[in-house]
Structure formats: structure tokens, C-alpha cells
Write a protein that holds these residues in place. Structure first.
Motif, PDB file in Angstrom:
ATOM      1  N   VAL A 149      -8.314 -64.563 -33.585  1.00 27.00           N
ATOM      2  CA  VAL A 149      -8.159 -65.997 -33.838  1.00 27.00           C
ATOM      3  C   VAL A 149      -7.660 -66.202 -35.266  1.00 27.00           C
ATOM      4  O   VAL A 149      -6.764 -67.002 -35.525  1.00 27.00           O
ATOM      5  CB  VAL A 149      -9.495 -66.751 -33.634  1.00 27.00           C
ATOM      6  CG1 VAL A 149      -9.351 -68.215 -34.038  1.00 27.00           C
ATOM      7  CG2 VAL A 149      -9.953 -66.651 -32.181  1.00 27.00           C
ATOM      8  N   THR A 174     -12.762 -62.799 -33.209  1.00 25.26           N
ATOM      9  CA  THR A 174     -12.676 -63.645 -34.405  1.00 25.26           C
ATOM     10  C   THR A 174     -11.451 -63.278 -35.236  1.00 25.26           C
ATOM     11  O   THR A 174     -10.706 -64.135 -35.708  1.00 25.26           O
ATOM     12  CB  THR A 174     -13.940 -63.492 -35.271  1.00 25.26           C
ATOM     13  OG1 THR A 174     -15.077 -63.547 -34.421  1.00 25.26           O
ATOM     14  CG2 THR A 174     -14.047 -64.608 -36.286  1.00 25.26           C
ATOM     15  N   LEU A 175     -11.223 -61.979 -35.380  1.00 31.37           N
ATOM     16  CA  LEU A 175     -10.079 -61.507 -36.155  1.00 31.37           C
ATOM     17  C   LEU A 175      -8.773 -61.919 -35.489  1.00 31.37           C
ATOM     18  O   LEU A 175      -7.809 -62.295 -36.161  1.00 31.37           O
ATOM     19  CB  LEU A 175     -10.162 -59.986 -36.312  1.00 31.37           C
ATOM     20  CG  LEU A 175      -9.112 -59.319 -37.193  1.00 31.37           C
ATOM     21  CD1 LEU A 175      -9.017 -59.982 -38.560  1.00 31.37           C
ATOM     22  CD2 LEU A 175      -9.414 -57.830 -37.352  1.00 31.37           C
ATOM     23  N   PRO A 226     -16.271 -59.518 -33.417  1.00 29.10           N
ATOM     24  CA  PRO A 226     -15.341 -59.567 -34.560  1.00 29.10           C
ATOM     25  C   PRO A 226     -13.892 -59.364 -34.153  1.00 29.10           C
ATOM     26  O   PRO A 226     -12.992 -59.890 -34.819  1.00 29.10           O
ATOM     27  CB  PRO A 226     -15.814 -58.438 -35.486  1.00 29.10           C
ATOM     28  CG  PRO A 226     -16.776 -57.637 -34.708  1.00 29.10           C
ATOM     29  CD  PRO A 226     -17.266 -58.445 -33.561  1.00 29.10           C
ATOM     30  N   ILE A 230     -13.649 -74.757 -34.942  1.00 32.16           N
ATOM     31  CA  ILE A 230     -14.083 -73.815 -35.976  1.00 32.16           C
ATOM     32  C   ILE A 230     -14.632 -74.542 -37.200  1.00 32.16           C
ATOM     33  O   ILE A 230     -15.650 -74.158 -37.751  1.00 32.16           O
ATOM     34  CB  ILE A 230     -12.891 -72.909 -36.386  1.00 32.16           C
ATOM     35  CG1 ILE A 230     -12.584 -71.935 -35.244  1.00 32.16           C
ATOM     36  CG2 ILE A 230     -13.203 -72.156 -37.676  1.00 32.16           C
ATOM     37  CD1 ILE A 230     -11.207 -71.325 -35.317  1.00 32.16           C
ATOM     38  N   LEU A 243     -17.196 -66.094 -31.299  1.00 33.15           N
ATOM     39  CA  LEU A 243     -16.804 -66.040 -32.711  1.00 33.15           C
ATOM     40  C   LEU A 243     -17.895 -65.398 -33.559  1.00 33.15           C
ATOM     41  O   LEU A 243     -17.626 -64.714 -34.541  1.00 33.15           O
ATOM     42  CB  LEU A 243     -16.514 -67.448 -33.245  1.00 33.15           C
ATOM     43  CG  LEU A 243     -15.192 -68.092 -32.837  1.00 33.15           C
ATOM     44  CD1 LEU A 243     -15.129 -69.533 -33.315  1.00 33.15           C
ATOM     45  CD2 LEU A 243     -14.002 -67.313 -33.379  1.00 33.15           C
ATOM     46  N   HIS A 244     -19.155 -65.622 -33.144  1.00 35.85           N
ATOM     47  CA  HIS A 244     -20.265 -65.052 -33.897  1.00 35.85           C
ATOM     48  C   HIS A 244     -20.548 -63.602 -33.538  1.00 35.85           C
ATOM     49  O   HIS A 244     -21.097 -62.858 -34.332  1.00 35.85           O
ATOM     50  CB  HIS A 244     -21.540 -65.883 -33.689  1.00 35.85           C
ATOM     51  CG  HIS A 244     -21.583 -67.102 -34.541  1.00 35.85           C
ATOM     52  ND1 HIS A 244     -21.295 -68.361 -34.050  1.00 35.85           N
ATOM     53  CD2 HIS A 244     -21.849 -67.275 -35.849  1.00 35.85           C
ATOM     54  CE1 HIS A 244     -21.399 -69.244 -35.032  1.00 35.85           C
ATOM     55  NE2 HIS A 244     -21.727 -68.615 -36.130  1.00 35.85           N
TER      56      HIS A 244
END
Lengths: 231, 231
Positions: A130, A127-128, A124, A91, A120-121
Motif C-alpha cells: 500500500v 502495508t508495504l 507488513p 489510513i 495493515l496492522h
DNA sequence: AAATATATATGATATTTGTCAGCTTTTCAA
DNA sequence: TTGAAAAGCTGACAAATATCATATATATTT
């Protein structure tokens, strides 16, 4: 190839951030992942390595440690089934700040960073998820800072045993399932190996711990907890 | 209302994860935010509080600390201009694990959590940016763990002064801009106040530091760095 | 400006922890 | 199985750090 080797069917995924991935994303992960076997004592990656992927622990335990300038290793975290190692470096696009060494025989899934970064891009939810895991790691790290600086070695060792029991469990005879050397325990706690041995001996004499071979077991959990709290 | 009070125009935003927000998102943030002034020594939030928003530091410095069972405060982080406090708790939906107290007079923007949480679910760029910041905090926390457990108090105090200079700067006379009490420095380093005072006195005698009133300044940065590394 | 509180300073001492040395036990490979 | 290597153990001692007591300086209030 058995269906359990597909990430879509992997139970372990339920414990980590990959559970927030879509079917299609998991398919990509599964197609690009590589299963690795690592034997006890072998390194998975070293401090300073450029990581081109992350490691998902399928089985076994790994110690994540950092070498200090005086040549001693400090173990910052023990990663077991379901945990993902190397995320932070991927990251931050930095080289690894920790080394990962297998504490016992391990099975890992290596997932190339491209597929992770891509999700990750785009996703969401992933990503959230993680982010939530990292927020938890951060809270734990803050707790470790307070413990190391404010508690005595004896308190920290007592606490370490409680931690080992609650996180890795014990067998029917009451011995901890995760077998660590005295040196490893010392490196978790942040003390000299001899001091660690001395205190474990003391705990055995006082009837708080028992040992059989290299296995260690907790006899008096309540007293250990009291000790850890400073009573 | 001056245009600088609109988040869209706020320069401070450039330093934190809010920079990844869209125009519309920033508009929402700006409409719901509340500017707060906090005087030196006042608490912004306490360990255990339920946070219904995050605090963006516009001016001043805050110490983030945790009370240990022996009654001592351990300062885990110093947050200054541009940093966002309380994110971790909002993300984890847990109560605060740290207390935040103003080290000097501060100006803060309080942003209700709804607008943050909303963006976390919808804007992967923002979520990823928050994740990157948290990954950085985690690396720093790991470094602190290693330092506290492996370095001597003297090394850590030397390091703390380097940290204060590089992160908060000094005035024309060479005094650190961030003025901390000896007790606060002790709580950053994780030692007793008396030990901290003693070592600062020693550093002054050796010509590494100078003092004037409560201000402290670095005279010999190289020697301090060497000391911190153990030479 | 005096009175009070708070922060800084320092000595004496106790406690904790680390280091070094030597010894015993366990592990593992030849 | 046996001998070397590693891990575990213990004592003696040294070093680091905390604690307690007290003094002085600085800041704050009256």
C-alpha cells in the motif's frame, strides 16, 4: 456464486495492493465485500464523507476531484480498473478530501475498512505494498504540481491527450477509449472550459487531433509530445 | 558521545515515523546513522540521484523542488525539524524525483536505507506510521494542486504567508522566523519572481505585511486570510 | 571603504487566459 | 419526433500574469 466473484480468483487484484494479502486475508475480504454498480455521472463518495471502507475498481473509470472555493472542480486523478479509492482517508482516519464520480458505468467492490485496517496492522507485506502505491501517487501529484504551475494551458492539454492515450488506450480507428467531456478535460488540466475547447479546436485544425461525435483521437502524437515539452 | 546523539534519546524522533520503531531497531539506526552539517544554499541531494538512505532533519529547513522543462524550479515542500526526506525514493526504489537544498544552515541525520527497508519489512507499526505520513503528504499535495490551478497569484501569496507563520512561527517583533528570498516564495507559489515582488510590495503598501532587511512579517493576518479565500 | 555581485523594486509592454454573450450541434427524454 | 437541455463552439473583450528593461538597495568580497 461464480468463482470470479471471489477475491482469491480476481484478476484485477493483481494490479493493486491486495495482491500482497494472504489466502486467509483474501477470504475475509471476499466474505465482507459488496459489489456495487454505479452509473455514469453518479457519485461514489463526496468530499467530507466519512468512508467506512475502500472501493476497488472492477470496471469503468472514476474521476477524483476537489471543489475549490471559486466553485470549480479540479480533477486530481482518474482511477480505473485495479485501483483502490478511499485508501488515503481510511489510513489517515480522516474524512475524504476528494469526491469520486463515475465517468462511465462502473463496477466496484466495496471493502469495509475493518478488514483493511486489520491487515495493515498485521501484514507488513500488505502495508508495504500500500505504501509503495501511495509513494507512486505522491510522485505523480508532485509532477502535476510542477506541470500546472510551469506549463501553459496548451502544453498541459497536449500532455493530457498523451496521458489519455497511454493510460486508457485507443480503438482500432484511433479514437481514445476514455471519452471525457471538454469540461472534464478542462478540469483535469486546470483551465476554463472555453479555453480548453478553443485549444482542442486549434489542435484539430492543425491536424494533431481528430473527432467524431464526442470521441477524440490523436493523429500526430509526436507533434503533441513536442508541444507538451514546449517546442 | 553525548546521549542526545543516540536516536533512542532524540526528541526530534517524536515527530516522525521513527517513533514507531522498537528499542532494538533504534539502536541499529543510531549505530549506522551519520550526522551531517549542510550550509545554507548547499544541496543535500539532486533530482535523479540514487539515494542510499534517508535524511532526518535535526535542525534547519530544506526546500524540496523540481526543475521544470522551462528551467524554473517549483518548490513542492519545505521540510523542517523532524521530517524525513528521501523516504519516497527509498520505498519506490527509484531515483529522487525532487532536489533538496538547504534554506538555512542545517543539521541532518543520514540513515542508510538498509536499516529502514529492514524495518519496513518486519515492523508493521513502523510501516503503517510511514504510510500515515505519506498519506498526509499526498493530501497536502492534492490541496496544492487545487490551489495552484484555481486561485490567483495574489491569493496564493497571501496563503503562503499564512502557511509560513503557522508552520515556522514568528519572533517577538512579529517577523517570520523562516526567511525566504522573494525568488523562493515565487517558486513555492509557482509564479514569476517579479510578480511575487510586486504583490509583496502591494501588501506592504496596504498594511498587510511589514519588512525589515530581508525579514518579512505579517501585520494583518485576518485580511490576508480573507484575501486567500477570495474576498 | 570601494568594488562587485546579488536581491529587490517598478514601469512599460506583450502574452496568456478568463469571462461573457450568443450561436450551433448533439443528446435525451417526453 | 420533437422540443428542451446540455454540450460544444466562436468572437469580443477584460483581467491576470509574464517578460524585458532599468533603477536602486543590500549584501559580499577585496
Amino acid at each position: 456464486m461464480g468463482s470470479e466473484s471471489r477475491c482469491e480468483n480476481c484478476i484485477i487484484r493483481q494490479f493493486n495492493s491486495l495482491r500482497a494479502m494472504s489466502k486467509e486475508e483474501l477470504k475475509k475480504v471476499s466474505d465482507s465485500k459488496v459489489v456495487k454498480k454505479v452509473k455514469k455521472g453518479e457519485a461514489i463518495f463526496e468530499e467530507g464523507d466519512k468512508l467506512n471502507g475502500v472501493f476497488c475498481v472492477r470496471d469503468g473509470v472514476s474521476k477524483l476531484s476537489k471543489l475549490s472555493s471559486n466553485g470549480k472542480d479540479q480533477i486530481v486523478k482518474l482511477a480505473s480498473k485495479g485501483e483502490v479509492m478511499g485508501q488515503r482517508s481510511v489510513i489517515s482516519e480522516e474524512s475524504a478530501n476528494l469526491s469520486a464520480v463515475a465517468v462511465n458505468d462502473m463496477q466496484l467492490c466495496y471493502i469495509p475498512k475493518e478488514v483493511i485496517v486489520d491487515s495493515l496492522h498485521k501484514n507488513p507485506d500488505f502495508t508495504l505494498e500500500v505504501l509503495r502505491h501511495m509513494a507512486n501517487d505522491l510522485r505523480e501529484a508532485d509532477d502535476v504540481i510542477v506541470n500546472i504551475s510551469q506549463k501553459t494551458v496548451k502544453q498541459r492539454i497536449a500532455e493530457a491527450f498523451i496521458y489519455l492515450k497511454t493510460n486508457f488506450g485507443e480503438d482500432k480507428e484511433g479514437y481514445l477509449l476514455l471519452v471525457l467531456s471538454r469540461e472534464d478535460i478542462a478540469n483535469v488540466v486546470g483551465t476554463a472550459t472555453e479555453s480548453c475547447i478553443r485549444i482542442i479546436s486549434e489542435f484539430k485544425k492543425k491536424g494533431l487531433l481528430k473527432s467524431s461525435g464526442k470521441r477524440l483521437g490523436i493523429i500526430d502524437e509526436k507533434k503533441l509530445r513536442d508541444l507538451a515539452e514546449g517546442f
